[in-house]
Design an enzyme around this catalytic site. Structure first.
Site, mmCIF file in Angstrom:
data_model
loop_
_atom_site.group_PDB
_atom_site.id
_atom_site.type_symbol
_atom_site.label_atom_id
_atom_site.label_comp_id
_atom_site.label_asym_id
_atom_site.label_seq_id
_atom_site.Cartn_x
_atom_site.Cartn_y
_atom_site.Cartn_z
ATOM 1 N N SER A 291 -9.118 -5.240 7.676
ATOM 2 C CA SER A 291 -7.634 -4.903 8.659
ATOM 3 C C SER A 291 -7.441 -3.515 8.471
ATOM 4 O O SER A 291 -6.471 -3.174 9.216
ATOM 5 C CB SER A 291 -6.867 -5.634 7.773
ATOM 6 N N ASP B 43 3.210 -3.607 4.053
ATOM 7 C CA ASP B 43 3.489 -4.749 3.494
ATOM 8 C C ASP B 43 3.015 -5.191 2.135
ATOM 9 O O ASP B 43 2.894 -6.360 1.853
ATOM 10 C CB ASP B 43 2.926 -5.884 4.645
ATOM 11 N N HIS C 271 -1.030 -2.944 3.648
ATOM 12 C CA HIS C 271 -1.429 -2.225 4.764
ATOM 13 C C HIS C 271 -0.454 -1.025 4.789
ATOM 14 O O HIS C 271 0.642 -1.171 4.384
ATOM 15 C CB HIS C 271 -1.331 -2.955 6.041
#
Ligand code: NAG
Ligand code: NAG
Ligand code: NAG
Length: 385
Positions: free
Chosen positions: A41, A347, A350
């Protein structure tokens, strides 16, 4: 007076560095026609969103003004790298809608590990697109696009396809390993994890070698970041025993595992350099760049790195960014903060666009790389230092 001579010394140092730099690499930039990226990610620009559920608001709000398949309010490091190289933002290989692959493709998916794992996306969020699968996807991408390109009757039907001759001139980037460490931290002792790290790193080296056998020549390899500094991890340590956290609130034992991975990764890159002398390998110390930002948050214009912009985490109540939940009978929506540009963490897991921008700015000029060459010149074979 003092300020002036300090400034002059700074200019001298950067002049010497730039002369040395030009000597070492020759002055012509590489002009990469394409980027092929592999990862999780940290560099997923829409893979998971295309394959499973699209990322929802408020992700993407800062730059794209709508969700854009990224785990951030805006762009990721790979986006800033593409921009720096004057290439378009990378489309995910898995994204079939409105995509152009003329300048590369992104095989990264959130949750991906280097090692294939026997769990389900729907149970654990584990991506089925582990690095070996990403490489299989690349092989298929290369052979099918090359075939289509060759047989295209019209110029216009080639427009969104990579030029076959560009594969050997492209930049191949990696940012993967964080989820291997994260998953192992939950199920293994640090000693056990230490014992499996060499095997994990070997699989990354095997992937790189495979790409090399298929013509790739320039590799830009990020090491893994300070996982112990992710605010989501820190929430498990409300009242930590002394010695658990460092001065920035990062979990020392977890960062030690990331560093162990990075040591092994660096040796693997040095070995690849010896084995494959006509390829160029850059090892990028993303850990150091991120840690520098976290440790100097205030000085760099951010709030303390332990704060997160989006998400509600208090005591035992966790509502992740963009989700709703009932807490004490009232509905809580975890929306984003007033000004995401002041935050490092988007968050809890990230990074924000602002942090990614900072990190990208600090790595593209080679100041965190081995060899210390700017990304624009990463195709030139440098010596390990
Ligand atoms: C993977 O999961 C399946 C289904 O739960 C199970 O039958 C199989 O033994 C597992 N394989 C490994 C290697 O753990
Ligand atoms: C929910 O209740 C607990 C215990 O009374 C309290 O500590 C907490 O702050 C409450 N949370 C919210 C969101 O009201
Ligand atoms: C690289 O860029 C960063 C951020 O702009 C800057 O602080 C640093 O001095 C640069 N390093 C070199 C070697 O140019």
């Amino acid at each position: 007076m003092r300020v002036v001579s300090f400034f002059a010394a700074g200019i001298l140092v950067s002049w010497v560095l730039s002369v040395l730099g030009e000597e070492m690499m020759g002055s012509s930039p590489c002009n990469f026609p394409a980027i092929y990226n592999f990862g999780d990610s940290n560099s997923d620009t829409g893979g998971n969103s295309a394959a499973f559920y699209p990322a929802g608001p408020p992700s993407g709000e800062t730059f794209f003004h709508q969700p854009a398949g990224r785990g951030s309010d805006g762009r990721l490091i790979i986006d800033f790298i593409a921009k720096h190289l004057r290439l378009p933002y990378l489309s995910a290989y898995l994204d079939s809608i409105g995509t152009s692959y003329r300048h590369g493709a992104n095989f990264a998916t959130g949750g991906a590990r280097i090692r294939r794992f026997n769990t389900s996306f729907f149970v654990t969020g584990e991506s089925p697109f582990s690095l070996d699968i990403q490489i299989v996807q690349f092989d298929q991408f290369k052979s099918r696009t090359s075939n289509l390109y060759k047989h295209a009757k019209k110029h216009s039907s080639r427009r969104n396809l990579p030029r076959p001759e560009d594969f050997s001139k492209a930049l191949y980037t990696f940012d993967i390993g964080q989820n291997d460490i994260a998953a192992s931290l939950q199920t293994m002792s640090n000693e056990q994890l230490k014992a499996v790290i060499p095997g994990i790193v070997d699989q990354l080296a095997t992937a790189v070698e495979h790409l090399y056998q298929n013509g790739a020549r320039t590799f830009w390899i990020h090491n893994t970041g300070p996982i112990g500094c992710l605010p989501v991890t820190q929430h498990h340590y409300h009242r930590p025993m002394p010695g658990i956290l460092d001065q920035h609130g990062c979990v020392i034992a977890q960062n030690d595992m990331a560093k162990e991975f990075n040591r092994k990764l660096k040796s693997a890159v040095i070995k690849l350099r010896e084995q494959l002398p006509d390829a160029a390998f850059t090892y990028v110390d993303v850990f150091a760049a991120k840690y520098k930002l976290i440790g100097n948050a205030k000085k760099q214009g951010f709030v303390d790195a332990r704060n997160i912009c989006c998400g509600y985490h208090e005591d035992d109540s966790h509502v992740y960014c963009g989700n709703k939940a009932k807490i004490n009978g009232s509905e809580v929506y975890a929306g984003s903060c007033e000004d995401p540009s002041l935050y490092i963490s988007w968050d809890g897991v990230h990074y924000t666009e602002a942090a990614n921008h900072w990190i990208a700015n600090h790595i593209v000029n080679g100041s965190f790389s081995d060899p210390p060459v700017p990304i624009t010149h990463a195709c030139h074979k440098g010596q390990s230092v």
